[in-house]
Motif scaffolding. Sequence first.
Motif, PDB file in Angstrom:
ATOM      1  N   PHE A 174      16.307  90.977  84.078  1.00  0.00           N
ATOM      2  CA  PHE A 174      16.356  89.678  84.727  1.00  0.00           C
ATOM      3  C   PHE A 174      17.813  89.220  84.861  1.00  0.00           C
ATOM      4  CE2 PHE A 174      12.073  89.919  82.986  1.00  0.00           C
ATOM      5  CZ  PHE A 174      11.326  89.509  84.079  1.00  0.00           C
ATOM      6  N   PRO A 175      18.068  88.161  85.655  1.00  0.00           N
ATOM      7  CA  PRO A 175      19.455  87.757  85.921  1.00  0.00           C
ATOM      8  C   PRO A 175      20.295  87.511  84.679  1.00  0.00           C
ATOM      9  CG  PRO A 175      17.983  86.659  87.458  1.00  0.00           C
ATOM     10  CD  PRO A 175      17.108  87.386  86.478  1.00  0.00           C
ATOM     11  N   GLY A 176      19.678  87.050  83.592  1.00  0.00           N
ATOM     12  CA  GLY A 176      20.414  86.764  82.369  1.00  0.00           C
ATOM     13  C   GLY A 176      20.549  87.946  81.432  1.00  0.00           C
ATOM     14  N   GLY A 177      20.023  89.102  81.832  1.00  0.00           N
ATOM     15  CA  GLY A 177      20.162  90.305  81.026  1.00  0.00           C
ATOM     16  C   GLY A 177      18.945  90.713  80.235  1.00  0.00           C
ATOM     17  N   THR A 178      17.888  89.910  80.229  1.00  0.00           N
ATOM     18  CA  THR A 178      16.677  90.269  79.494  1.00  0.00           C
ATOM     19  C   THR A 178      16.007  91.475  80.151  1.00  0.00           C
ATOM     20  OG1 THR A 178      16.338  87.948  78.894  1.00  0.00           O
ATOM     21  CG2 THR A 178      14.455  89.432  78.651  1.00  0.00           C
ATOM     22  N   PRO A 179      15.631  92.499  79.375  1.00  0.00           N
ATOM     23  CA  PRO A 179      14.942  93.659  79.957  1.00  0.00           C
ATOM     24  C   PRO A 179      13.674  93.237  80.684  1.00  0.00           C
ATOM     25  CG  PRO A 179      15.625  94.122  77.714  1.00  0.00           C
ATOM     26  CD  PRO A 179      15.861  92.667  77.932  1.00  0.00           C
ATOM     27  N   GLY A 180      13.417  93.839  81.842  1.00  0.00           N
ATOM     28  CA  GLY A 180      12.291  93.417  82.664  1.00  0.00           C
ATOM     29  C   GLY A 180      11.051  94.257  82.532  1.00  0.00           C
ATOM     30  N   ARG A 181      11.170  95.448  81.994  1.00  0.00           N
ATOM     31  CA  ARG A 181      10.021  96.345  81.946  1.00  0.00           C
ATOM     32  C   ARG A 181       9.320  96.312  80.599  1.00  0.00           C
ATOM     33  NH1 ARG A 181      12.289 101.625  85.334  1.00  0.00           N
ATOM     34  NH2 ARG A 181      12.504 100.515  87.326  1.00  0.00           N
ATOM     35  N   MET A 182       9.257  95.132  80.017  1.00  0.00           N
ATOM     36  CA  MET A 182       8.556  94.922  78.759  1.00  0.00           C
ATOM     37  C   MET A 182       7.743  93.645  78.887  1.00  0.00           C
ATOM     38  SD  MET A 182      11.650  95.749  76.090  1.00  0.00           S
ATOM     39  CE  MET A 182      10.600  95.542  74.647  1.00  0.00           C
ATOM     40  N   SER A 183       6.675  93.546  78.115  1.00  0.00           N
ATOM     41  CA  SER A 183       5.863  92.334  78.157  1.00  0.00           C
ATOM     42  C   SER A 183       6.379  91.325  77.147  1.00  0.00           C
ATOM     43  CB  SER A 183       4.396  92.668  77.857  1.00  0.00           C
ATOM     44  OG  SER A 183       4.254  93.239  76.574  1.00  0.00           O
ATOM     45  N   LEU A 184       6.241  90.050  77.463  1.00  0.00           N
ATOM     46  CA  LEU A 184       6.610  88.963  76.565  1.00  0.00           C
ATOM     47  C   LEU A 184       5.418  88.610  75.695  1.00  0.00           C
ATOM     48  CD1 LEU A 184       8.323  86.634  79.188  1.00  0.00           C
ATOM     49  CD2 LEU A 184       9.452  88.274  77.691  1.00  0.00           C
ATOM     50  N   GLY A 185       5.653  88.323  74.432  1.00  0.00           N
ATOM     51  CA  GLY A 185       4.577  87.887  73.567  1.00  0.00           C
ATOM     52  C   GLY A 185       4.388  88.824  72.398  1.00  0.00           C
ATOM     53  N   PRO A 186       3.319  88.635  71.594  1.00  0.00           N
ATOM     54  CA  PRO A 186       2.229  87.694  71.824  1.00  0.00           C
ATOM     55  C   PRO A 186       2.562  86.237  71.511  1.00  0.00           C
ATOM     56  CG  PRO A 186       1.858  88.847  69.761  1.00  0.00           C
ATOM     57  CD  PRO A 186       3.084  89.460  70.384  1.00  0.00           C
ATOM     58  N   GLU A 187       3.465  85.988  70.556  1.00  0.00           N
ATOM     59  CA  GLU A 187       3.814  84.606  70.267  1.00  0.00           C
ATOM     60  C   GLU A 187       4.994  84.190  71.132  1.00  0.00           C
ATOM     61  OE1 GLU A 187       1.987  82.742  68.624  1.00  0.00           O
ATOM     62  OE2 GLU A 187       0.742  84.156  67.502  1.00  0.00           O
ATOM     63  N   CYS A 188       5.140  82.889  71.310  1.00  0.00           N
ATOM     64  CA  CYS A 188       6.203  82.421  72.188  1.00  0.00           C
ATOM     65  C   CYS A 188       7.243  81.626  71.417  1.00  0.00           C
ATOM     66  CB  CYS A 188       5.622  81.573  73.314  1.00  0.00           C
ATOM     67  SG  CYS A 188       4.669  80.166  72.745  1.00  0.00           S
ATOM     68  N   LEU A 189       8.446  81.691  71.893  1.00  0.00           N
ATOM     69  CA  LEU A 189       9.545  80.909  71.333  1.00  0.00           C
ATOM     70  C   LEU A 189       9.642  79.588  72.071  1.00  0.00           C
ATOM     71  CD1 LEU A 189      12.447  83.477  70.955  1.00  0.00           C
ATOM     72  CD2 LEU A 189      11.272  82.267  69.134  1.00  0.00           C
ATOM     73  N   ILE A 190       9.968  78.542  71.335  1.00  0.00           N
ATOM     74  CA  ILE A 190      10.194  77.271  71.993  1.00  0.00           C
ATOM     75  C   ILE A 190      11.411  76.609  71.349  1.00  0.00           C
ATOM     76  CG2 ILE A 190       8.544  76.064  70.485  1.00  0.00           C
ATOM     77  CD1 ILE A 190       9.075  75.338  74.211  1.00  0.00           C
ATOM     78  N   ASN A 191      12.444  76.401  72.152  1.00  0.00           N
ATOM     79  CA  ASN A 191      13.644  75.703  71.701  1.00  0.00           C
ATOM     80  C   ASN A 191      14.202  76.319  70.418  1.00  0.00           C
ATOM     81  OD1 ASN A 191      13.296  73.926  73.889  1.00  0.00           O
ATOM     82  ND2 ASN A 191      11.957  72.608  72.686  1.00  0.00           N
ATOM     83  N   LEU A 192      14.574  77.572  70.514  1.00  0.00           N
ATOM     84  CA  LEU A 192      15.011  78.355  69.361  1.00  0.00           C
ATOM     85  C   LEU A 192      16.350  77.893  68.813  1.00  0.00           C
ATOM     86  CD1 LEU A 192      14.554  80.938  67.599  1.00  0.00           C
ATOM     87  CD2 LEU A 192      15.894  82.145  69.325  1.00  0.00           C
ATOM     88  N   GLU A 193      16.408  77.738  67.484  1.00  0.00           N
ATOM     89  CA  GLU A 193      17.653  77.485  66.769  1.00  0.00           C
ATOM     90  C   GLU A 193      17.723  78.446  65.589  1.00  0.00           C
ATOM     91  OE1 GLU A 193      17.916  72.649  67.655  1.00  0.00           O
ATOM     92  OE2 GLU A 193      17.652  73.392  65.618  1.00  0.00           O
ATOM     93  N   ILE A 194      18.859  79.121  65.420  1.00  0.00           N
ATOM     94  CA  ILE A 194      19.011  80.108  64.358  1.00  0.00           C
ATOM     95  C   ILE A 194      19.958  79.570  63.293  1.00  0.00           C
ATOM     96  CG2 ILE A 194      19.715  82.477  63.808  1.00  0.00           C
ATOM     97  CD1 ILE A 194      19.110  83.223  66.683  1.00  0.00           C
ATOM     98  N   ASP A 195      19.497  79.594  62.045  1.00  0.00           N
ATOM     99  CA  ASP A 195      20.293  79.117  60.918  1.00  0.00           C
ATOM    100  C   ASP A 195      21.550  79.993  60.751  1.00  0.00           C
ATOM    101  OD1 ASP A 195      21.281  78.561  58.263  1.00  0.00           O
ATOM    102  OD2 ASP A 195      19.346  77.604  57.855  1.00  0.00           O
ATOM    103  N   ASP A 196      22.695  79.344  60.568  1.00  0.00           N
ATOM    104  CA  ASP A 196      23.947  80.090  60.400  1.00  0.00           C
ATOM    105  C   ASP A 196      23.930  80.958  59.145  1.00  0.00           C
ATOM    106  OD1 ASP A 196      25.035  79.063  62.712  1.00  0.00           O
ATOM    107  OD2 ASP A 196      25.988  77.369  61.699  1.00  0.00           O
ATOM    108  N   ALA A 197      23.057  80.614  58.176  1.00  0.00           N
ATOM    109  CA  ALA A 197      23.006  81.376  56.925  1.00  0.00           C
ATOM    110  C   ALA A 197      22.216  82.675  57.064  1.00  0.00           C
ATOM    111  CB  ALA A 197      22.393  80.523  55.814  1.00  0.00           C
ATOM    112  N   LEU A 198      21.518  82.841  58.187  1.00  0.00           N
ATOM    113  CA  LEU A 198      20.726  84.062  58.380  1.00  0.00           C
ATOM    114  C   LEU A 198      21.659  85.240  58.657  1.00  0.00           C
ATOM    115  CD1 LEU A 198      17.874  85.320  58.685  1.00  0.00           C
ATOM    116  CD2 LEU A 198      18.048  84.841  61.122  1.00  0.00           C
ATOM    117  N   GLU A 199      21.560  86.261  57.835  1.00  0.00           N
ATOM    118  CA  GLU A 199      22.396  87.443  57.992  1.00  0.00           C
ATOM    119  C   GLU A 199      21.590  88.683  58.363  1.00  0.00           C
ATOM    120  OE1 GLU A 199      24.666  87.873  54.437  1.00  0.00           O
ATOM    121  OE2 GLU A 199      25.891  86.079  54.811  1.00  0.00           O
ATOM    122  N   ASP A 200      20.388  88.808  57.800  1.00  0.00           N
ATOM    123  CA  ASP A 200      19.545  89.963  58.091  1.00  0.00           C
ATOM    124  C   ASP A 200      18.552  89.577  59.182  1.00  0.00           C
ATOM    125  OD1 ASP A 200      17.933  92.155  58.217  1.00  0.00           O
ATOM    126  OD2 ASP A 200      17.390  92.189  56.092  1.00  0.00           O
TER     127      ASP A 200
END
Length: 341
Positions: A174-200
Motif C-alpha cells: 500500500f502507499p504507506g509501505g504496508t504489505p498488500g498480499r496479506m490479510s488483516l486481522g483477526p483482531e484490530c488495532l485502534i489508536n495504537l500507542e507503544i510504551d517507551d519501556a517496551l523493549e521486546d
Amino acid sequence: MKKNAILFRAQIRLLFILALLFMLTFTGCNPVPEAGEDFQLPEPPPLLPEPGEIRTGLLYYPDWQWRFLVPLYRDIPETETIVRHTLEKLFDTPQLRQELELLDLVPLLPEGVSILGIHLEESGLARVDFSSPFLNYDPSRERHVLSGLLCTLRQFPEIERLEIMIDGASPEKFPGGTPGRMSLGPECLINLEIDDALEDYRNYTAVTVYFCFMTPQRRILYVPVTRVLPPSDDAASAAVKELLAGPRRGSGLFSDIPPDTDLRSLQLEDGLMVIDLSKELLDYEGGRTGADNVVNQILLSLAGLEGVNEVQILVEGEKVSLPEGIDLTAPLKPPAVYNYF
C-alpha cells in the motif's frame, strides 16, 4: 552513535506496528458487548428499531487532523448487502463531509472510491475489491485507514480477517509501505500507542482504554486507545492504571478522571468486576457532564476485558452516590451503544 540507535529503534517500532496489523492476539476494538444500558449516557440514542429494518452499526472516522479514529454508531439498513452499505458510509461524499463536520471528523476513505465486489469465505476472510481511488489517501494516514476498515468489518460475527484488493488484484504494498498480499486481522488495532519501556516486541501486553474528545458543538465522544505495554500477568490492573494515567500530551483527548486517583483493588467474579478507587475520584470537575464522563470511561474500558458483564465502582471500599444523582451503589452494565450519530 546515539542518533543511529534512536533511528534503529524508530525503524523497529514502525515494523512492529505493521506486524501488529496482521498478527494481533489481544483484545482490540470489537464492539462493546450488548450488556444493556443500566447507566444513562449523556445523550442517549433513540430506541433501537425492530429487527429486519435498521441496525445500529459501528463505523470509524478520523478526527480532522487524523490524530485518532472515533467510533460512531449509525443507522444502517438491514439488508442482504449490509456489509456493502456499512463500508459505503465510510466514503468521502459531500453529504458525509457536511455531517461529520459537526463533530470535527472526516470520512475515512477517499472521494471517488467504489466497491467492485465483496466475497465472504466460510473461514471468516472477507475479500473487498475497491476501485483505484482507494489508494489516493495520504500515505502517512495508512495505519488509520487500514485499522478503521478492519475494525468496522469486525463488528460482523462472520468476518474475522480482511483482504483488500484494488481493481481485482492484491497490491504488492500500500502507499504507506504496508504489505498488500496479506490479510488483516483477526483482531484490530485502534489508536495504537507503544510504551517507551517496551523493549521486546515479541512479548507484550496490550490494553484498550477510553478517553474523551470534545466536538465544536461541545458534545463528548468516547475514543478507545490501545496501549502496548511491557508484559504483565494482570492485564486488567494494567488497563485501569493506563486509564488513570490519562491521555498522552498533545493527543487531542482528555480525561475527566482526576489525575491523582489510585487503584486500590480490582476483582472479577462471576462476570462482576469490582473496582475500588481512591477518594480522589470524587474530585472530578464539570458537574453532571464530568461525572458522566468519569463513569463511562470506567465502564467502557472495563467492558473490553474478558468476562466482564457488570461493574461495581467503589470509593475507598464504599458504595457511593455522586452529588449529581448518579447512583453507584449497585452494579452498572456498560452502555451497548455510545457515540450515536
